[in-house]
Design a protein around this motif. Structure first.
Motif, PDB file in Angstrom:
ATOM      1  N   ASP A  29       0.905  -1.221   0.002  1.00 14.55           N
ATOM      2  CA  ASP A  29       0.033  -0.041   0.062  1.00 14.55           C
ATOM      3  C   ASP A  29       0.912   1.151  -0.058  1.00 14.55           C
ATOM      4  OD1 ASP A  29      -2.419  -1.435   0.027  1.00 14.55           O
ATOM      5  OD2 ASP A  29      -2.238  -1.538   2.337  1.00 14.55           O
ATOM      6  N   ARG A  30       0.678   2.151  -0.840  1.00 16.69           N
ATOM      7  CA  ARG A  30       1.230   3.596  -0.926  1.00 16.69           C
ATOM      8  C   ARG A  30       1.168   4.217   0.201  1.00 16.69           C
ATOM      9  NH1 ARG A  30       3.415   4.169  -5.856  1.00 16.69           N
ATOM     10  NH2 ARG A  30       2.281   3.141  -7.525  1.00 16.69           N
ATOM     11  N   ASP A  31       0.133   4.082   0.956  1.00 17.40           N
ATOM     12  CA  ASP A  31       0.060   4.975   2.515  1.00 17.40           C
ATOM     13  C   ASP A  31       0.642   3.956   3.519  1.00 17.40           C
ATOM     14  OD1 ASP A  31      -2.100   2.770   2.296  1.00 17.40           O
ATOM     15  OD2 ASP A  31      -3.549   4.214   2.926  1.00 17.40           O
ATOM     16  N   ASN A  32       1.306   2.966   3.207  1.00 18.88           N
ATOM     17  CA  ASN A  32       2.153   2.083   4.267  1.00 18.88           C
ATOM     18  C   ASN A  32       3.430   2.610   3.951  1.00 18.88           C
ATOM     19  OD1 ASN A  32       3.111   0.443   6.239  1.00 18.88           O
ATOM     20  ND2 ASN A  32       1.844  -1.269   5.869  1.00 18.88           N
ATOM     21  N   PRO A  33       4.123   3.493   4.288  1.00 24.28           N
ATOM     22  CA  PRO A  33       5.630   4.157   4.214  1.00 24.28           C
ATOM     23  C   PRO A  33       6.383   2.736   4.845  1.00 24.28           C
ATOM     24  CG  PRO A  33       4.505   5.427   5.536  1.00 24.28           C
ATOM     25  CD  PRO A  33       3.361   4.472   4.970  1.00 24.28           C
ATOM     26  N   THR A  34       5.985   2.504   6.093  1.00 26.36           N
ATOM     27  CA  THR A  34       6.863   1.352   6.792  1.00 26.36           C
ATOM     28  C   THR A  34       7.124   0.122   5.802  1.00 26.36           C
ATOM     29  OG1 THR A  34       5.998   2.165   8.803  1.00 26.36           O
ATOM     30  CG2 THR A  34       7.093  -0.049   8.734  1.00 26.36           C
ATOM     31  N   SER A  35       5.862  -0.349   5.241  1.00 27.07           N
ATOM     32  CA  SER A  35       6.057  -1.436   4.303  1.00 27.07           C
ATOM     33  C   SER A  35       7.062  -1.242   3.144  1.00 27.07           C
ATOM     34  CB  SER A  35       4.801  -1.832   3.882  1.00 27.07           C
ATOM     35  OG  SER A  35       4.555  -2.938   2.981  1.00 27.07           O
ATOM     36  N   VAL A  36       6.798   0.210   2.603  1.00 30.92           N
ATOM     37  CA  VAL A  36       7.589   0.462   1.439  1.00 30.92           C
ATOM     38  C   VAL A  36       9.069   0.395   1.663  1.00 30.92           C
ATOM     39  CG1 VAL A  36       7.915   2.287  -0.478  1.00 30.92           C
ATOM     40  CG2 VAL A  36       5.435   1.630   0.078  1.00 30.92           C
ATOM     41  N   SER A  37       9.302   1.005   2.690  1.00 34.58           N
ATOM     42  CA  SER A  37      10.746   1.307   3.343  1.00 34.58           C
ATOM     43  C   SER A  37      11.281  -0.291   3.415  1.00 34.58           C
ATOM     44  CB  SER A  37      10.797   1.946   4.479  1.00 34.58           C
ATOM     45  OG  SER A  37      10.501   3.413   4.271  1.00 34.58           O
ATOM     46  N   PHE A  38      10.707  -1.164   3.982  1.00 31.87           N
ATOM     47  CA  PHE A  38      10.930  -2.388   4.431  1.00 31.87           C
ATOM     48  C   PHE A  38      11.486  -3.106   3.174  1.00 31.87           C
ATOM     49  CE2 PHE A  38       9.804  -6.977   4.170  1.00 31.87           C
ATOM     50  CZ  PHE A  38      10.728  -7.438   5.068  1.00 31.87           C
ATOM     51  N   TYR A  39      10.775  -3.063   1.933  1.00 28.80           N
ATOM     52  CA  TYR A  39      11.001  -3.686   0.858  1.00 28.80           C
ATOM     53  C   TYR A  39      12.180  -2.880   0.007  1.00 28.80           C
ATOM     54  CZ  TYR A  39       6.807  -6.420   1.253  1.00 28.80           C
ATOM     55  OH  TYR A  39       5.809  -7.208   1.752  1.00 28.80           O
ATOM     56  N   ALA A  85      14.791  -1.589   1.752  1.00 23.82           N
ATOM     57  CA  ALA A  85      15.803  -1.661   2.619  1.00 23.82           C
ATOM     58  C   ALA A  85      16.113  -3.138   2.086  1.00 23.82           C
ATOM     59  CB  ALA A  85      15.622  -1.685   3.969  1.00 23.82           C
ATOM     60  N   LEU A  86      15.350  -4.039   1.596  1.00 27.26           N
ATOM     61  CA  LEU A  86      15.766  -5.365   0.945  1.00 27.26           C
ATOM     62  C   LEU A  86      16.424  -5.246  -0.321  1.00 27.26           C
ATOM     63  CD1 LEU A  86      13.063  -7.754   2.297  1.00 27.26           C
ATOM     64  CD2 LEU A  86      15.376  -7.243   3.314  1.00 27.26           C
ATOM     65  N   GLY A  87      16.392  -3.902  -0.862  1.00 33.41           N
ATOM     66  CA  GLY A  87      16.961  -3.837  -2.303  1.00 33.41           C
ATOM     67  C   GLY A  87      16.066  -4.126  -3.527  1.00 33.41           C
ATOM     68  N   TYR A  88      14.666  -4.256  -2.972  1.00 29.65           N
ATOM     69  CA  TYR A  88      13.574  -4.627  -4.111  1.00 29.65           C
ATOM     70  C   TYR A  88      13.180  -3.105  -4.584  1.00 29.65           C
ATOM     71  CZ  TYR A  88      13.556  -9.064  -2.019  1.00 29.65           C
ATOM     72  OH  TYR A  88      14.083 -10.336  -1.560  1.00 29.65           O
ATOM     73  N   GLU A  89      12.922  -2.862  -5.967  1.00 28.63           N
ATOM     74  CA  GLU A  89      12.607  -1.720  -6.353  1.00 28.63           C
ATOM     75  C   GLU A  89      11.070  -1.665  -6.802  1.00 28.63           C
ATOM     76  OE1 GLU A  89      14.986  -0.371  -9.399  1.00 28.63           O
ATOM     77  OE2 GLU A  89      16.960  -0.716  -8.171  1.00 28.63           O
ATOM     78  N   GLU A  90      10.639  -0.672  -6.770  1.00 31.64           N
ATOM     79  CA  GLU A  90       9.058  -0.505  -7.202  1.00 31.64           C
ATOM     80  C   GLU A  90       8.932  -0.829  -8.541  1.00 31.64           C
ATOM     81  OE1 GLU A  90       5.356   2.878  -6.982  1.00 31.64           O
ATOM     82  OE2 GLU A  90       7.102   2.839  -5.804  1.00 31.64           O
ATOM     83  N   PHE A  91       7.779  -1.505  -9.091  1.00 33.71           N
ATOM     84  CA  PHE A  91       7.438  -1.887 -10.303  1.00 33.71           C
ATOM     85  C   PHE A  91       6.681  -0.957 -11.081  1.00 33.71           C
ATOM     86  CE2 PHE A  91       5.049  -4.368 -13.537  1.00 33.71           C
ATOM     87  CZ  PHE A  91       6.265  -4.365 -14.506  1.00 33.71           C
ATOM     88  N   HIS A  92       6.623  -0.065 -11.802  1.00 35.44           N
ATOM     89  CA  HIS A  92       5.698   0.731 -12.297  1.00 35.44           C
ATOM     90  C   HIS A  92       4.985   0.582 -13.461  1.00 35.44           C
ATOM     91  CE1 HIS A  92       7.223   3.960  -9.607  1.00 35.44           C
ATOM     92  NE2 HIS A  92       8.286   3.631  -9.909  1.00 35.44           N
ATOM     93  N   GLY A  93       5.134  -0.893 -13.909  1.00 41.81           N
ATOM     94  CA  GLY A  93       4.555  -1.266 -15.034  1.00 41.81           C
ATOM     95  C   GLY A  93       3.143  -1.589 -15.046  1.00 41.81           C
ATOM     96  N   LYS A  94       2.494  -1.879 -13.963  1.00 43.24           N
ATOM     97  CA  LYS A  94       1.068  -2.370 -13.732  1.00 43.24           C
ATOM     98  C   LYS A  94       0.342  -1.445 -12.946  1.00 43.24           C
ATOM     99  CE  LYS A  94       1.464  -6.621 -15.834  1.00 43.24           C
ATOM    100  NZ  LYS A  94       0.800  -7.068 -16.976  1.00 43.24           N
ATOM    101  N   VAL A  95      -0.980  -1.414 -13.363  1.00 38.64           N
ATOM    102  CA  VAL A  95      -2.017  -0.826 -12.387  1.00 38.64           C
ATOM    103  C   VAL A  95      -2.848  -1.721 -11.725  1.00 38.64           C
ATOM    104  CG1 VAL A  95      -3.983   1.095 -12.201  1.00 38.64           C
ATOM    105  CG2 VAL A  95      -1.973   1.425 -13.927  1.00 38.64           C
ATOM    106  N   MET A  96      -3.292  -1.731 -10.599  1.00 37.74           N
ATOM    107  CA  MET A  96      -3.915  -2.703  -9.936  1.00 37.74           C
ATOM    108  C   MET A  96      -5.316  -2.233  -9.747  1.00 37.74           C
ATOM    109  SD  MET A  96      -3.517  -4.368  -6.128  1.00 37.74           S
ATOM    110  CE  MET A  96      -4.780  -5.324  -5.406  1.00 37.74           C
ATOM    111  N   TYR A  97      -6.286  -3.068 -10.283  1.00 39.67           N
ATOM    112  CA  TYR A  97      -7.690  -3.033 -10.135  1.00 39.67           C
ATOM    113  C   TYR A  97      -8.373  -3.867  -9.087  1.00 39.67           C
ATOM    114  CZ  TYR A  97      -7.117  -0.142 -14.357  1.00 39.67           C
ATOM    115  OH  TYR A  97      -6.624   0.705 -15.181  1.00 39.67           O
ATOM    116  N   ARG A  98      -9.407  -3.384  -8.542  1.00 42.52           N
ATOM    117  CA  ARG A  98     -10.017  -4.374  -7.527  1.00 42.52           C
ATOM    118  C   ARG A  98     -11.857  -4.057  -7.683  1.00 42.52           C
ATOM    119  NH1 ARG A  98      -8.073  -3.547  -1.760  1.00 42.52           N
ATOM    120  NH2 ARG A  98      -6.682  -4.788  -2.422  1.00 42.52           N
ATOM    121  N   ILE A  99     -12.410  -5.338  -7.838  1.00 40.59           N
ATOM    122  CA  ILE A  99     -13.984  -5.163  -7.588  1.00 40.59           C
ATOM    123  C   ILE A  99     -14.252  -5.873  -6.377  1.00 40.59           C
ATOM    124  CG2 ILE A  99     -15.603  -5.803  -8.736  1.00 40.59           C
ATOM    125  CD1 ILE A  99     -14.453  -5.968 -11.368  1.00 40.59           C
ATOM    126  N   SER A 100     -14.941  -5.624  -5.485  1.00 42.70           N
ATOM    127  CA  SER A 100     -15.285  -6.427  -4.322  1.00 42.70           C
ATOM    128  C   SER A 100     -16.437  -7.089  -4.504  1.00 42.70           C
ATOM    129  CB  SER A 100     -15.918  -5.138  -3.409  1.00 42.70           C
ATOM    130  OG  SER A 100     -14.956  -4.299  -2.813  1.00 42.70           O
TER     131      SER A 100
END
Length: 155
Positions: free
Chosen positions: A126-136, A138-153
């Motif tokens: 989640d973009r609004d979870n900076p702790t999670s983004v920072s964790f990944y 720190a492990l050396g993983y880069e954000e992938f910008h190639g996809k947009v996620m969609y969701r239907i409940s």
């Protein structure tokens, strides 16, 4: 930290996994969670039903559950290969910043590498979870910008 054990969930773990799933929902902001009995049935079906939907790795310290990684395989990925999709990585507050999350991620990568035809590991944060983004990061993983996620409940 005492001895950390990472292992696959077994049928006898279902209730404890279901309880942790409620904790995860509260972590994401839910104020009401599904009744435990219903959650246990759904967890058992998802993990150990006739057609399992997912697998779960458990992280334990001194036989106490401190985290989990829930994943499944998706097909197709690149060409006719498949990918390991990490749906949830969660470490209890008391065990964060102790290496548990990194060990779970390492085990996820090892599972994918050991499976013939598995070309990649994918997950979201989640973009609004900076702790999670920072964790990944720190492990050396880069954000992938190639996809947009969609969701239907489902409701």
């Amino acid at each position: 930290m005492e001895k950390l054990v990472i292992r696959s969930a077994e049928p006898e773990d279902v209730t404890e996994v279901a309880e942790l799933l409620a904790e995860i929902e509260r972590y994401y902001g839910a104020t009401e969670v599904q009744a435990l009995a219903e959650r246990v049935v759904q967890t058992e079906q998802a993990l150990f039903g006739s057609t399992p939907l997912a697998s779960v790795l458990l992280a334990e310290v001194d036989s106490q559950l401190v985290g989990l990684a829930a994943y499944s395989f998706l097909w197709p990925a690149a060409g006719s290969t498949h990918s390991l999709y990490l749906k949830e990585l969660y470490v209890r507050q008391s065990s964060r910043r102790s290496g548990v999350g990194a060990r779970l991620m390492a085990e996820i990568r090892a599972i994918a590498a050991a499976r013939p035809g598995c070309s990649r590991v994918e997950w979201t944060a989640d973009r609004d979870n900076p702790t999670s983004v920072s964790f990944y990061r720190a492990l050396g993983y880069e954000e992938f910008h190639g996809k947009v996620m969609y969701r239907i409940s489902g409701e």
